[in-house]
Structure formats: C-alpha cells, structure tokens
Design an enzyme around this catalytic site. Structure first.
Site, PDB file in Angstrom:
ATOM      1  N   CYS A   1       0.850  -1.187   0.000  1.00 46.15           N
ATOM      2  CA  CYS A   1       0.000   0.000   0.000  1.00 46.15           C
ATOM      3  C   CYS A   1       0.886   1.237   0.000  1.00 46.15           C
ATOM      4  CB  CYS A   1      -0.974   0.001   1.177  1.00 46.15           C
ATOM      5  SG  CYS A   1      -0.355   0.739   2.685  1.00 46.15           S
ATOM      6  N   GLU A   2       0.481   2.201  -0.800  1.00 43.32           N
ATOM      7  CA  GLU A   2       1.335   3.378  -0.960  1.00 43.32           C
ATOM      8  C   GLU A   2       1.252   4.325   0.234  1.00 43.32           C
ATOM      9  OE1 GLU A   2       0.030   5.086  -4.595  1.00 43.32           O
ATOM     10  OE2 GLU A   2      -1.529   6.297  -3.677  1.00 43.32           O
ATOM     11  N   HIS A   3       0.307   4.100   1.125  1.00 40.24           N
ATOM     12  CA  HIS A   3       0.195   4.991   2.277  1.00 40.24           C
ATOM     13  C   HIS A   3       1.121   4.593   3.411  1.00 40.24           C
ATOM     14  CE1 HIS A   3      -4.020   5.477   0.472  1.00 40.24           C
ATOM     15  NE2 HIS A   3      -3.271   6.478   0.088  1.00 40.24           N
ATOM     16  N   HIS A   4       1.318   3.287   3.581  1.00 39.88           N
ATOM     17  CA  HIS A   4       2.140   2.815   4.700  1.00 39.88           C
ATOM     18  C   HIS A   4       3.301   1.948   4.245  1.00 39.88           C
ATOM     19  CE1 HIS A   4      -2.031   3.440   6.160  1.00 39.88           C
ATOM     20  NE2 HIS A   4      -1.403   4.044   7.150  1.00 39.88           N
TER      21      HIS A   4
ATOM     22  N   GLN B   1      -5.593  -0.439  -3.663  1.00 40.61           N
ATOM     23  CA  GLN B   1      -6.321  -1.537  -4.303  1.00 40.61           C
ATOM     24  C   GLN B   1      -7.243  -1.036  -5.425  1.00 40.61           C
ATOM     25  OE1 GLN B   1      -8.229  -4.227  -1.536  1.00 40.61           O
ATOM     26  NE2 GLN B   1      -9.612  -5.012  -3.084  1.00 40.61           N
TER      27      GLN B   1
ATOM     28  N   HIS C   1      -5.364  -6.156   4.065  1.00 36.39           N
ATOM     29  CA  HIS C   1      -4.375  -5.090   4.171  1.00 36.39           C
ATOM     30  C   HIS C   1      -3.667  -5.129   5.522  1.00 36.39           C
ATOM     31  CE1 HIS C   1      -5.650  -2.671   0.551  1.00 36.39           C
ATOM     32  NE2 HIS C   1      -6.609  -3.572   0.648  1.00 36.39           N
TER      33      HIS C   1
ATOM     34  N   CYS D   1      -1.887  -2.953   6.805  1.00 35.43           N
ATOM     35  CA  CYS D   1      -1.989  -1.686   7.538  1.00 35.43           C
ATOM     36  C   CYS D   1      -3.286  -1.599   8.333  1.00 35.43           C
ATOM     37  CB  CYS D   1      -1.811  -0.484   6.606  1.00 35.43           C
ATOM     38  SG  CYS D   1      -3.057  -0.319   5.336  1.00 35.43           S
TER      39      CYS D   1
HETATM   40 ZN    ZN Z   1      -2.041   1.340   4.092  1.00 36.34          ZN
END
Ligand code: ZN
Length: 187
Positions: A80-83, A121, A149, A151
C-alpha cells in the site's frame, strides 16, 4: 549498474532508519539487514521496470472465440502506498474477446506487474482493467480483487479478518446479467 548502485544507496538509508527506530544497526544480527531490505524492496517494486501493455501485445492471437474468458484466483502481493505495508489477495479477471485473445499466463503477469508497485487496491483494479481493454480491445473486461491489508490488521483499526473487495468493468459488463455470470463462475 544502476540497480546495484540503488541497492547500495537504499541500504545506507535503511541503516539510518534502523538506528532512528531505536535499534543498533551495528549489532551482529542486523549487519546485513539494510542490504537485504534494499534487495527485498527492489524486488517488491520491480513492476516499475516492466510494461504490462507489452506483455499482452507480444502474445496477441487472432481467434473467433467470443465467449467469456475467465482467469480466477490469481494470487498477488502488493504494497500500500500509504504505509508501504503489504496487501495481498486474489484477482479474478474476465474478458469477452473481440477477435483477439491473449496467452492465459499473460493475465497473471499483468496483475503482477501492477501489483509490484506502490499501490492502492482501487487503482490496481482500474489499471489492470484499462491495460486489458486498451491492448486486447475486447467487448468487455471485468476485474474483481479481494484483498487483506496489513496496515488495517497490524495497526490502525486492527481488524484481523476484514477483506476489501473492489471491482471495475467495461463494455458488455455494464449489463448486470453479464456481471452475474462472471460473479457466479468465480464463487
Ligand atoms: Zn495502508
């Protein structure tokens, strides 16, 4: 080589990160960790160096078959590009050819190339759909992705068993009947 140079640079940064997290990057068990992490991360993001469109274009075959082609239960692993934590699951893909089919093994490869990038996703779903639509030009394509996920599971809301489902489609899959046929076949 650019790749090796990047591994060295990445390793320098990861060593720093390990220290900043409160560890001693010079302790024995961690000595090789920065290089290992650098190599692992390079592998997990190798999709940036590959063209999924090329993969499909190189394996186009003229064929009159005009029923649904389904490749289901395609395992994938992404970040995931956020975490930058893993999300993983299964992709199910259907298309209805319009004169051209592709090699069946190419569809999972396309999933892999897009998954081996920093992703969300929703975009992963859309990019796979657009890639197949733009290269095979089928009567329609539909992509369903079910994923878990890390995260969500390890941090934040800590929901261990929740699955996120996304789907996207084009063309004849706008008809509910066609979507139902696909959904029934992947259940
Ligand atoms: Zn994430």
């Amino acid at each position: 080589m650019q790749e090796e140079k990047n591994i060295d640079l990445l390793a320098v940064h990861y060593k720093k990160i390990i220290d900043l997290l409160g560890e001693d990057a010079n302790r024995e068990g961690l000595l090789d960790t920065p290089v290992r992490v650098a190599k692992a991360m390079q592998f997990l993001t190798k999709g940036y160096n590959e063209s999924p469109e090329d993969i499909l274009r190189k394996a186009l075959f003229k064929e009159d078959y005009s029923q649904m082609v389904i490749v289901k239960d395609i395992d994938f692993y992404s970040l995931c590009e956020h975490h930058m934590l893993p999300f993983w699951g299964k992709a199910h893909i259907a298309y209805i050819p319009n004169g051209y089919i592709t090699g069946l093994s190419k569809i999972p490869r396309v999933v892999d190339v897009f998954a081996r990038r920093l992703q969300v996703q929703e975009r992963l779903t859309l990019q796979i759909k657009e890639c197949i639509q733009n290269t095979l030009n089928p009567l329609g394509v539909m992509v369903v992705i079910e994923a878990q996920h890390m995260c969500m599971q390890m941090r934040g809301v800590e929901k261990q068993n929740s699955t996120t489902t996304t789907s996207d489609f084009t063309g004849v899959f706008n008809q509910a009947k066609t979507r139902e046929e696909f959904i029934n076949l992947i259940r």
